[in-house]
Structure formats: C-alpha cells, structure tokens
Design a protein around this motif. Structure first.
Motif, mmCIF file in Angstrom:
data_model
loop_
_atom_site.group_PDB
_atom_site.id
_atom_site.type_symbol
_atom_site.label_atom_id
_atom_site.label_comp_id
_atom_site.label_asym_id
_atom_site.label_seq_id
_atom_site.Cartn_x
_atom_site.Cartn_y
_atom_site.Cartn_z
ATOM 1 N N ALA A 17 -19.319 -5.717 35.660
ATOM 2 C CA ALA A 17 -18.061 -6.317 35.206
ATOM 3 C C ALA A 17 -18.169 -6.763 33.752
ATOM 4 O O ALA A 17 -17.225 -6.607 32.973
ATOM 5 C CB ALA A 17 -17.694 -7.501 36.107
ATOM 6 N N PHE A 18 -19.310 -7.333 33.386
ATOM 7 C CA PHE A 18 -19.542 -7.785 32.014
ATOM 8 C C PHE A 18 -19.416 -6.618 31.034
ATOM 9 O O PHE A 18 -18.767 -6.729 29.998
ATOM 10 C CB PHE A 18 -20.929 -8.419 31.925
ATOM 11 C CG PHE A 18 -21.313 -8.895 30.551
ATOM 12 C CD1 PHE A 18 -20.700 -9.998 29.979
ATOM 13 C CD2 PHE A 18 -22.299 -8.238 29.834
ATOM 14 C CE1 PHE A 18 -21.064 -10.447 28.717
ATOM 15 C CE2 PHE A 18 -22.676 -8.679 28.573
ATOM 16 C CZ PHE A 18 -22.054 -9.780 28.016
ATOM 17 N N ILE A 22 -16.510 -6.077 28.167
ATOM 18 C CA ILE A 22 -16.789 -5.862 26.740
ATOM 19 C C ILE A 22 -15.858 -4.777 26.189
ATOM 20 O O ILE A 22 -15.224 -4.946 25.145
ATOM 21 C CB ILE A 22 -18.257 -5.488 26.505
ATOM 22 C CG1 ILE A 22 -19.154 -6.707 26.741
ATOM 23 C CG2 ILE A 22 -18.478 -4.946 25.086
ATOM 24 C CD1 ILE A 22 -20.651 -6.407 26.702
ATOM 25 N N CYS A 23 -15.754 -3.665 26.929
ATOM 26 C CA CYS A 23 -14.872 -2.582 26.489
ATOM 27 C C CYS A 23 -13.405 -3.010 26.550
ATOM 28 O O CYS A 23 -12.597 -2.595 25.720
ATOM 29 C CB CYS A 23 -15.098 -1.338 27.334
ATOM 30 S SG CYS A 23 -16.580 -0.440 26.870
ATOM 31 N N LYS A 24 -13.073 -3.838 27.532
ATOM 32 C CA LYS A 24 -11.701 -4.343 27.631
ATOM 33 C C LYS A 24 -11.378 -5.199 26.408
ATOM 34 O O LYS A 24 -10.306 -5.087 25.822
ATOM 35 C CB LYS A 24 -11.572 -5.178 28.918
ATOM 36 C CG LYS A 24 -10.168 -5.385 29.381
ATOM 37 C CD LYS A 24 -9.582 -4.092 29.915
ATOM 38 C CE LYS A 24 -8.142 -4.310 30.340
ATOM 39 N NZ LYS A 24 -7.451 -3.064 30.601
ATOM 40 N N GLY A 25 -12.328 -6.044 26.028
ATOM 41 C CA GLY A 25 -12.144 -6.882 24.851
ATOM 42 C C GLY A 25 -12.000 -6.061 23.584
ATOM 43 O O GLY A 25 -11.225 -6.407 22.688
ATOM 44 N N LEU A 26 -12.733 -4.956 23.519
ATOM 45 C CA LEU A 26 -12.654 -4.068 22.363
ATOM 46 C C LEU A 26 -11.257 -3.482 22.207
ATOM 47 O O LEU A 26 -10.756 -3.321 21.094
ATOM 48 C CB LEU A 26 -13.679 -2.936 22.511
ATOM 49 C CG LEU A 26 -13.680 -1.872 21.421
ATOM 50 C CD1 LEU A 26 -14.192 -2.458 20.113
ATOM 51 C CD2 LEU A 26 -14.505 -0.677 21.832
ATOM 52 N N SER A 27 -10.623 -3.184 23.343
ATOM 53 C CA SER A 27 -9.308 -2.533 23.297
ATOM 54 C C SER A 27 -8.162 -3.507 23.018
ATOM 55 O O SER A 27 -7.047 -3.083 22.767
ATOM 56 C CB SER A 27 -9.049 -1.798 24.620
ATOM 57 O OG SER A 27 -8.847 -2.722 25.669
ATOM 58 N N VAL A 158 -15.299 -10.227 27.398
ATOM 59 C CA VAL A 158 -14.059 -9.925 26.679
ATOM 60 C C VAL A 158 -14.158 -10.422 25.240
ATOM 61 O O VAL A 158 -13.814 -9.712 24.290
ATOM 62 C CB VAL A 158 -12.836 -10.559 27.387
ATOM 63 C CG1 VAL A 158 -11.593 -10.449 26.517
ATOM 64 C CG2 VAL A 158 -12.593 -9.897 28.734
ATOM 65 N N LYS A 159 -14.654 -11.635 25.082
ATOM 66 C CA LYS A 159 -14.798 -12.225 23.742
ATOM 67 C C LYS A 159 -15.780 -11.434 22.887
ATOM 68 O O LYS A 159 -15.521 -11.146 21.714
ATOM 69 C CB LYS A 159 -15.244 -13.688 23.888
ATOM 70 C CG LYS A 159 -15.407 -14.414 22.582
ATOM 71 C CD LYS A 159 -14.087 -14.576 21.855
ATOM 72 C CE LYS A 159 -14.277 -15.369 20.565
ATOM 73 N NZ LYS A 159 -13.097 -15.311 19.720
ATOM 74 N N ILE A 160 -16.933 -11.063 23.480
ATOM 75 C CA ILE A 160 -17.940 -10.288 22.744
ATOM 76 C C ILE A 160 -17.371 -8.937 22.336
ATOM 77 O O ILE A 160 -17.533 -8.493 21.198
ATOM 78 C CB ILE A 160 -19.214 -10.099 23.595
ATOM 79 C CG1 ILE A 160 -19.954 -11.432 23.734
ATOM 80 C CG2 ILE A 160 -20.138 -9.043 22.995
ATOM 81 C CD1 ILE A 160 -21.110 -11.397 24.711
ATOM 82 N N GLY A 161 -16.701 -8.267 23.287
ATOM 83 C CA GLY A 161 -16.122 -6.956 22.990
ATOM 84 C C GLY A 161 -15.099 -7.037 21.878
ATOM 85 O O GLY A 161 -15.062 -6.188 20.989
ATOM 86 N N ASN A 162 -14.279 -8.076 21.897
ATOM 87 C CA ASN A 162 -13.251 -8.231 20.888
ATOM 88 C C ASN A 162 -13.854 -8.543 19.525
ATOM 89 O O ASN A 162 -13.356 -8.097 18.499
ATOM 90 C CB ASN A 162 -12.273 -9.338 21.303
ATOM 91 C CG ASN A 162 -11.021 -9.337 20.479
ATOM 92 O OD1 ASN A 162 -10.819 -10.197 19.637
ATOM 93 N ND2 ASN A 162 -10.170 -8.339 20.705
ATOM 94 N N LYS A 167 -21.160 -2.193 21.779
ATOM 95 C CA LYS A 167 -22.467 -1.559 21.636
ATOM 96 C C LYS A 167 -23.484 -2.100 22.615
ATOM 97 O O LYS A 167 -24.470 -1.456 22.907
ATOM 98 C CB LYS A 167 -22.968 -1.712 20.202
ATOM 99 C CG LYS A 167 -22.140 -0.924 19.210
ATOM 100 C CD LYS A 167 -22.642 -1.100 17.802
ATOM 101 C CE LYS A 167 -21.744 -0.341 16.820
ATOM 102 N NZ LYS A 167 -22.155 -0.528 15.439
ATOM 103 N N CYS A 168 -23.258 -3.322 23.135
ATOM 104 C CA CYS A 168 -24.242 -3.896 24.062
ATOM 105 C C CYS A 168 -23.880 -3.642 25.520
ATOM 106 O O CYS A 168 -24.520 -4.151 26.420
ATOM 107 C CB CYS A 168 -24.423 -5.389 23.812
ATOM 108 S SG CYS A 168 -22.899 -6.313 23.885
ATOM 109 N N LYS A 169 -22.868 -2.813 25.766
ATOM 110 C CA LYS A 169 -22.482 -2.521 27.137
ATOM 111 C C LYS A 169 -23.616 -1.845 27.910
ATOM 112 O O LYS A 169 -23.916 -2.216 29.037
ATOM 113 C CB LYS A 169 -21.243 -1.626 27.133
ATOM 114 C CG LYS A 169 -20.711 -1.294 28.506
ATOM 115 C CD LYS A 169 -19.498 -0.412 28.397
ATOM 116 C CE LYS A 169 -18.983 -0.054 29.782
ATOM 117 N NZ LYS A 169 -17.898 0.908 29.743
#
Length: 197
Positions: A17-18, A22-27, A158-162, A167-169
């Motif tokens: 989920a994490f 991350i990818c969700k936050g990126l988008s 989400v915060k990290i991805g945004n 890259k850390c996924k």
C-alpha cells in the motif's frame, strides 16, 4: 505473538500500500491532509479487513491441519515475501512518465479507482489472516493494528510521492518482502525449537 512481531508484520504488509500510495501522491498535483487521509483510509480498511476474512477461513479448517500449521505459516509468509521482492524488480519507477501513464495511477479518489487499488494491495493480507488463525492470534486487535499502521504509512507515502516522486517504491516492496520472509523463518524455527525469541 508479541506486539513487536505484529508491528513487524504490519509494516511488511503495508509496504504494498505504501508503494502504491507513493505513486498516487506522484499523480496528484496538489495534496491535502484530506486527500492523503482518503488514500490511507482505503488502504488501511482493506489491509485490516482481508486478514479478518483469512482468519475465519483458517479457523474453519484449523483442526484438520494443526500438525503442520507452522509449515503453512512459513510457506505463506515466504511466498508472499518472495512475491513482493519479485514485484519490487518491476517497480523501477525511475521513468516518471511510465508511472503516470498507468491508468490506475491517476489522481482520482473515486470509490471504483481506490477500491481496485486497495484490493490489489491487500490480497497478501488474506493469507496472513489464515496464518493468524493457525497461530491463535487475538484477531480484532491484530487487524486493527495492521489497519492503523497501513493508514499512517499510506498517508506518508502519498506525501513522499507528491514531494519526491516514486523512486523509492521498489525499495518499499523489497523491504516489505524481506520482513515477511524473516518472520516466516522465525515462526518455523521457533516452532521446531531451534530459536526461542
């Protein structure tokens, strides 16, 4: 099962989920606590709910396979862990365009979109629930704990991805897989008397 062991399993399970969070936050162009909370709530609820279902399935068949329950727990945890490690090799998200072009990784927080992602990231937790039945874990506190840990880590994801991209996924998946494999070996070795911790 100790609280520390449960925490380790919860962290391991939540890495799927994490990573997706991350990818969700990126988008997402702009995030808020509310949006991050919605993502966390979906992932946390499903991650806590799946082991509950698995637990009741395990309880139903527990009497038939009690003599090999530690082997089943070991096999399930190692299998899930290896699968997560394999998936981590496919999560090389260095190319931002590849990640964003994935249809499931849009910025939608609709029920349909989030439910699909939450189910996909929590399937492994179903097998953990079966393992909990064999280990006679107190299930309600266990699934609540897993849900809360996943909720918090998903919000952080989400915060990290945004902020940093995803890259850390792949690293998150790799770490989660290694944790579950370690727990599988620990359960097996404890049960056959090689270690006692």
């Amino acid at each position: 099962m100790s609280l520390f062991e449960l925490f380790i399993i919860a962290v391991g399970l939540s890495m799927d989920a994490f990573a997706v969070a991350i990818c969700k936050g990126l988008s997402m162009g702009k995030i808020s606590i509310k949006k991050a909370g919605i993502v966390g709530l979906y992932f946390g609820t499903f991650q806590g709910g799946m082991p509950l279902i698995g637990y009741f399935l395990g309880v139903r068949f527990h009497d038939k396979i009690t003599s090999m329950d530690h082997w089943i727990a070991f096999i399930l945890l190692v299998f899930i862990g290896l699968n997560m490690i394999r998936e981590s090799r496919n999560y090389e998200c260095e190319n931002e365009d590849d990640s964003i072009s994935d249809k499931s990784m849009n910025d939608s927080l609709s029920f349909k979109n989030m439910s699909v992602l939450a189910i996909a990231t929590s399937i492994d937790a179903l097998a953990i629930g079966v393992t909990f039945a064999f280990l006679k874990v107190n299930i309600i506190p266990a699934v609540s704990f897993i849900g809360i840990v996943t909720f918090i880590l998903s919000m952080i994801g989400v915060k990290i991805g945004n902020a940093f991209g995803n890259k850390c996924k792949s690293r998150a998946e790799l770490i989660g897989g290694l944790i579950l494999i370690f727990m599988g070996f620990k359960i097996l070795l404890s049960h056959i008397g090689i270690i006692n911790f």
